[in-house]
Design a protein around this motif. Structure first.
Motif, mmCIF file in Angstrom:
data_model
loop_
_atom_site.group_PDB
_atom_site.id
_atom_site.type_symbol
_atom_site.label_atom_id
_atom_site.label_comp_id
_atom_site.label_asym_id
_atom_site.label_seq_id
_atom_site.Cartn_x
_atom_site.Cartn_y
_atom_site.Cartn_z
ATOM 1 N N MET A 1 -0.382 -7.885 33.580
ATOM 2 C CA MET A 1 0.513 -7.406 34.627
ATOM 3 C C MET A 1 0.153 -5.963 34.956
ATOM 4 S SD MET A 1 4.692 -7.383 34.661
ATOM 5 C CE MET A 1 4.782 -9.176 34.684
ATOM 6 N N HIS A 2 0.106 -5.635 36.240
ATOM 7 C CA HIS A 2 -0.254 -4.273 36.626
ATOM 8 C C HIS A 2 0.998 -3.449 36.890
ATOM 9 C CE1 HIS A 2 0.655 -4.694 40.984
ATOM 10 N NE2 HIS A 2 0.303 -5.954 40.793
ATOM 11 N N ALA A 3 0.878 -2.134 36.710
ATOM 12 C CA ALA A 3 1.999 -1.229 36.944
ATOM 13 C C ALA A 3 1.969 -0.771 38.404
ATOM 14 C CB ALA A 3 1.937 -0.054 35.978
ATOM 15 N N TRP A 4 2.255 0.482 38.657
ATOM 16 C CA TRP A 4 2.279 1.016 40.011
ATOM 17 C C TRP A 4 1.373 2.244 40.062
ATOM 18 C CZ3 TRP A 4 6.281 0.538 36.623
ATOM 19 C CH2 TRP A 4 6.797 1.712 36.039
ATOM 20 N N THR A 108 10.039 -7.859 40.244
ATOM 21 C CA THR A 108 9.121 -6.922 39.597
ATOM 22 C C THR A 108 8.337 -6.150 40.641
ATOM 23 O OG1 THR A 108 8.926 -8.370 37.659
ATOM 24 C CG2 THR A 108 7.227 -6.696 37.937
ATOM 25 N N SER A 109 7.928 -6.824 41.702
ATOM 26 C CA SER A 109 7.217 -6.150 42.794
ATOM 27 C C SER A 109 8.096 -5.096 43.445
ATOM 28 C CB SER A 109 6.757 -7.180 43.818
ATOM 29 O OG SER A 109 6.106 -6.556 44.907
ATOM 30 N N LEU A 110 9.371 -5.416 43.661
ATOM 31 C CA LEU A 110 10.295 -4.446 44.254
ATOM 32 C C LEU A 110 10.513 -3.271 43.316
ATOM 33 C CD1 LEU A 110 12.168 -3.622 46.520
ATOM 34 C CD2 LEU A 110 13.932 -5.110 45.553
ATOM 35 N N PHE A 111 10.597 -3.542 42.020
ATOM 36 C CA PHE A 111 10.728 -2.465 41.034
ATOM 37 C C PHE A 111 9.543 -1.512 41.124
ATOM 38 C CE2 PHE A 111 9.825 -0.903 36.687
ATOM 39 C CZ PHE A 111 10.991 -0.177 36.455
ATOM 40 N N ARG A 112 8.330 -2.064 41.224
ATOM 41 C CA ARG A 112 7.144 -1.216 41.367
ATOM 42 C C ARG A 112 7.250 -0.324 42.605
ATOM 43 N NH1 ARG A 112 4.283 -6.249 40.541
ATOM 44 N NH2 ARG A 112 3.465 -6.428 38.417
ATOM 45 N N GLU A 113 7.711 -0.907 43.706
ATOM 46 C CA GLU A 113 7.846 -0.123 44.937
ATOM 47 C C GLU A 113 8.850 1.013 44.756
ATOM 48 O OE1 GLU A 113 8.915 -2.765 48.062
ATOM 49 O OE2 GLU A 113 7.152 -4.054 47.810
ATOM 50 N N ASP A 114 9.953 0.715 44.092
ATOM 51 C CA ASP A 114 10.957 1.749 43.856
ATOM 52 C C ASP A 114 10.423 2.853 42.951
ATOM 53 O OD1 ASP A 114 12.871 0.480 45.426
ATOM 54 O OD2 ASP A 114 13.740 -0.618 43.739
ATOM 55 N N MET A 115 9.718 2.477 41.895
ATOM 56 C CA MET A 115 9.164 3.473 40.988
ATOM 57 C C MET A 115 8.122 4.346 41.695
ATOM 58 S SD MET A 115 10.739 3.170 38.046
ATOM 59 C CE MET A 115 12.180 2.895 39.123
ATOM 60 N N THR A 116 7.336 3.741 42.566
ATOM 61 C CA THR A 116 6.348 4.501 43.331
ATOM 62 C C THR A 116 7.044 5.492 44.254
ATOM 63 O OG1 THR A 116 4.810 2.637 43.279
ATOM 64 C CG2 THR A 116 4.399 4.332 44.925
ATOM 65 N N ALA A 117 8.080 5.029 44.954
ATOM 66 C CA ALA A 117 8.807 5.901 45.878
ATOM 67 C C ALA A 117 9.460 7.067 45.157
ATOM 68 C CB ALA A 117 9.855 5.091 46.635
ATOM 69 N N LEU A 118 9.971 6.818 43.947
ATOM 70 C CA LEU A 118 10.627 7.872 43.167
ATOM 71 C C LEU A 118 9.640 8.742 42.395
ATOM 72 C CD1 LEU A 118 13.678 5.864 41.791
ATOM 73 C CD2 LEU A 118 13.687 7.566 43.626
ATOM 74 N N ARG A 119 8.366 8.406 42.482
ATOM 75 C CA ARG A 119 7.290 9.172 41.855
ATOM 76 C C ARG A 119 7.410 9.184 40.326
ATOM 77 N NH1 ARG A 119 5.976 14.089 42.960
ATOM 78 N NH2 ARG A 119 3.880 13.817 43.739
ATOM 79 N N MET A 120 7.830 8.047 39.776
ATOM 80 C CA MET A 120 7.837 7.869 38.327
ATOM 81 C C MET A 120 6.409 7.598 37.867
ATOM 82 S SD MET A 120 11.102 8.090 37.627
ATOM 83 C CE MET A 120 12.719 7.781 38.377
ATOM 84 N N LEU A 121 5.975 8.304 36.833
ATOM 85 C CA LEU A 121 4.633 8.091 36.318
ATOM 86 C C LEU A 121 4.550 6.707 35.673
ATOM 87 C CD1 LEU A 121 4.014 11.608 34.760
ATOM 88 C CD2 LEU A 121 3.197 10.741 36.957
#
Length: 409
Positions: A1-4, A108-121
């Motif tokens: 599974m890939h992260a963001w 999970t895909s939506l979670f990745r998008e949210d984490m990317t938008a919030l600039r979580m490492l």
């Protein structure tokens, strides 16, 4: 599974301070002194609904941990799981008439998008429970063969009495543990268990539910706690620096996970520090998928809310505090973001070297993000009054806020 994808973290002059953080297991502050590579495991989502503010607050806290460590010139080895098969996910899929794998993949895909938008490492290893099953099965077999687990009607349970350190994370009494176990996925009332608190390691196949080859365990699927242990031991080993998650994971999840690891390895501790973020409420009650009182990151983004303002809302509350989401706290963050951006947009400003150290000191002191925000507020107020002619200051402030707080100005 890939992260963001990872956002770039600017390098700041000098070197950051070692992190002093509250450890749930000892009940007090602990100064972390990782080696050249700091190791952290943060428990991930069960992807049956979108990312809400409670999730965002938790991952923001551990994003700050990473940023403090990176500022000390360490590397960070961060691992996070996704519980992409579990009872709540299957129940939601059945309720909505969806395939459970499609539901998990979508959320999970939506979670990745949210984490990317919030600039979580992102984590270096982002592992789903399903892909971890080949590593989970042999661990359950080892526990059973060592006498630390037993069979009950085809299911395999862990015996908490096999770990002399059991209870050392949460320090709760037996009755409090029993009540929380019942609330948080356990089955303390099941007849035949050696101890009501014993958690399930392997669930024998149920009609209509997904199943995997459990070798000598028989077909079935893994329990919740052993999932994280298998992933953490595989990628981090025993004695990693921080086990993180929301405060509702201290018991049973982190308590049980630690006991699993102790019984498997004969070593202690599983993690050097157990760090827990507070809960976010809405209308007086903790945000909960079961109650439906949720504020979603994706919904705010669709409404046009700047993700930087969402992040500033989270940062305005100390990570260990329980707090309530309101329109007012978001409005305050929007106003703060506008002030900061206006301040760094000018060609010069008050000297900012001391600001860098103030923000570093605040975050090194148990991730005191509200104190860090106040330090930037003071600099911005001086800037509004025309308090300096340092041409490099706005850039220093912008890079500091980006590197240490994860907010792009």
């Amino acid at each position: 599974m890939h992260a963001w994808p990872a956002s770039e973290v600017p390098a700041l002059p000098g070197k950051g301070r070692d992190l002093r953080i509250h450890d749930t297991a000892t009940g007090g502050p602990l100064t972390l002194d990782p080696g050249p590579v700091a190791r952290i495991y943060v428990c991930g989502i069960t992807p049956y609904d979108a990312t809400h503010m409670g999730h965002a607050a938790t991952y923001n806290a551990f994003d700050l941990v990473q940023r403090v460590w990176l500022d000390t010139k360490r590397q960070v080895h961060y691992v996070q799981n996704v519980t992409d098969v579990d009872a709540p996910l299957l129940e939601r899929a059945n309720r909505d008439g969806q395939d459970w794998t499609e539901l998990a993949e979508r959320e999970t895909s939506l979670f990745r998008e949210d984490m990317t938008a919030l600039r979580m490492l992102p984590p270096q290893h982002y592992i789903g429970a399903v892909e971890a099953i080949p590593g989970i099965v042999p661990l359950v077999e080892r526990l059973r063969d060592a006498g630390a687990a037993y069979e009950l009607d085809g299911d395999i349970y862990f015996s908490v009495e096999s770990d002399p350190h059991f209870g050392g994370v949460s320090h709760l009494d037996a009755e409090a543990m029993r009540l929380l176990s019942a609330e948080r996925g356990g089955d303390p009332e099941r007849p035949g268990k050696k101890n009501p608190l014993d958690p399930m390691l392997w669930m024998a196949a149920r009609e209509g539910e997904p199943r995997w080859d459990g070798r000598s365990l028989g077909p079935g699927r893994p329990g919740w706690h052993i999932e994280c242990v298998a992933i953490a031991l595989d990628h981090l080993g025993m004695g990693f620096d921080v086990q993180g998650g929301g405060s509702d994971l201290a018991f049973p999840h982190h308590e049980m996970g630690a006991s699993h690891a102790h019984a498997l390895t004969g070593e202690h501790p599983y993690a050097k520090a157990y760090v827990h973020a507070g809960m976010v409420a809405l209308h007086g009650e903790k945000m909960s998928k079961s109650k439906g009182n949720l504020v979603f990151v994706s919904a705010l983004r669709r409404q046009g809310v700047d993700p930087a303002a969402i992040r500033l809302t989270l940062l305005a509350h100390h990570y260990r505090s329980d707090w309530e989401w309101t329109d007012a706290v978001l409005d305050e963050a929007v106003e703060r973001l506008a002030r900061w951006r206006a301040a760094v947009s000018r060609p010069d400003g008050p000297p900012a070297d001391s600001l860098v150290e103030e923000v570093r000191a605040a975050l090194a002191d148990d991730l005191d993000a509200p104190a860090a925000l106040r330090a930037v507020d003071r600099w911005a107020a001086l800037q509004e009054r025309g308090g300096g002619t340092d041409e490099g200051a706005p850039g220093v402030v912008s890079r500091t806020v980006d590197a240490l707080l994860g907010v792009a100005l």
